[in-house]
Design a protein around this motif. Sequence first.
Motif, PDB file in Angstrom:
ATOM      1  N   MET A   1      14.741 -32.367  -4.904  1.00 45.66           N
ATOM      2  CA  MET A   1      14.962 -32.035  -3.533  1.00 45.66           C
ATOM      3  C   MET A   1      13.705 -32.404  -2.739  1.00 45.66           C
ATOM      4  O   MET A   1      12.598 -32.088  -3.111  1.00 45.66           O
ATOM      5  N   SER A   2      13.937 -33.042  -1.622  1.00 45.43           N
ATOM      6  CA  SER A   2      12.789 -33.465  -0.825  1.00 45.43           C
ATOM      7  C   SER A   2      12.313 -32.311   0.044  1.00 45.43           C
ATOM      8  O   SER A   2      13.034 -31.323   0.259  1.00 45.43           O
ATOM      9  N   ILE A   3      11.147 -32.442   0.577  1.00 47.27           N
ATOM     10  CA  ILE A   3      10.545 -31.384   1.397  1.00 47.27           C
ATOM     11  C   ILE A   3      11.344 -31.162   2.674  1.00 47.27           C
ATOM     12  O   ILE A   3      11.562 -30.025   3.088  1.00 47.27           O
ATOM     13  N   ILE A   4      11.845 -32.224   3.287  1.00 46.71           N
ATOM     14  CA  ILE A   4      12.608 -32.099   4.530  1.00 46.71           C
ATOM     15  C   ILE A   4      13.901 -31.346   4.271  1.00 46.71           C
ATOM     16  O   ILE A   4      14.274 -30.456   5.048  1.00 46.71           O
ATOM     17  N   LYS A   5      14.592 -31.678   3.189  1.00 42.99           N
ATOM     18  CA  LYS A   5      15.823 -30.972   2.866  1.00 42.99           C
ATOM     19  C   LYS A   5      15.540 -29.494   2.590  1.00 42.99           C
ATOM     20  O   LYS A   5      16.309 -28.621   2.985  1.00 42.99           O
ATOM     21  N   PHE A   6      14.429 -29.205   1.899  1.00 41.74           N
ATOM     22  CA  PHE A   6      14.067 -27.815   1.603  1.00 41.74           C
ATOM     23  C   PHE A   6      13.780 -27.040   2.888  1.00 41.74           C
ATOM     24  O   PHE A   6      14.197 -25.898   3.044  1.00 41.74           O
ATOM     25  N   LEU A   7      13.053 -27.641   3.838  1.00 38.02           N
ATOM     26  CA  LEU A   7      12.728 -26.971   5.088  1.00 38.02           C
ATOM     27  C   LEU A   7      13.959 -26.704   5.948  1.00 38.02           C
ATOM     28  O   LEU A   7      13.972 -25.778   6.743  1.00 38.02           O
ATOM     29  N   LEU A   8      15.002 -27.506   5.795  1.00 36.55           N
ATOM     30  CA  LEU A   8      16.220 -27.322   6.566  1.00 36.55           C
ATOM     31  C   LEU A   8      17.292 -26.544   5.801  1.00 36.55           C
ATOM     32  O   LEU A   8      18.375 -26.306   6.335  1.00 36.55           O
TER      33      LEU A   8
END
Length: 184
Positions: A1-8
Amino acid sequence: MSIIKFLLSKVFLKQIILAVVAIVVLSFIALKWLNMSTNHGDFETVPNLTGKSINLAEVELKDNNLVMQIQDSANYNPDYPKFSVIDQDPKPGAKVKENRKIYLTLNPSGYRQILVPNLEDKTFRLAKSTLEALEFKIGTLTYVDNIGKDIVLGLKHKGSPINPGDKLPKTAVIDLVLGNGKRP
């Protein structure tokens, strides 16, 4: 999981919302506790104690839930009775918290005692400036036959001779015995 997906992600957003709500609730509780523990908005008015005796000042301060603290007093003020309040901090009318210390300066019983300097065989001019610097007052000038004109031959206080090293209250009147410049 990428950081952007995790933050959203929903999990992360829920955690952020819970953290913000927790901070708001804890801040609200802390502010309410501070208001109660510091008696926010509750003040006592400092009474005017100037000129009052120490006993009367203590009673007034206790009635106003304040604490008396006496400071050293060295400056005698003849306009006030002995051992009365001549200054206070905070000033009268100030708004302070309950149990605040009010610092009082008391009027001593009299002027402090000062050593009389050795002025014999000194000129009147020097004697006058020395006595005035020590806050003594020059009284009567008496001239006697002596070859030294305006030379101090003796000092008196209330008609009695005084010697160097004697102690007199500040502002005491000192009479001078001076030579008149004539041979005896």
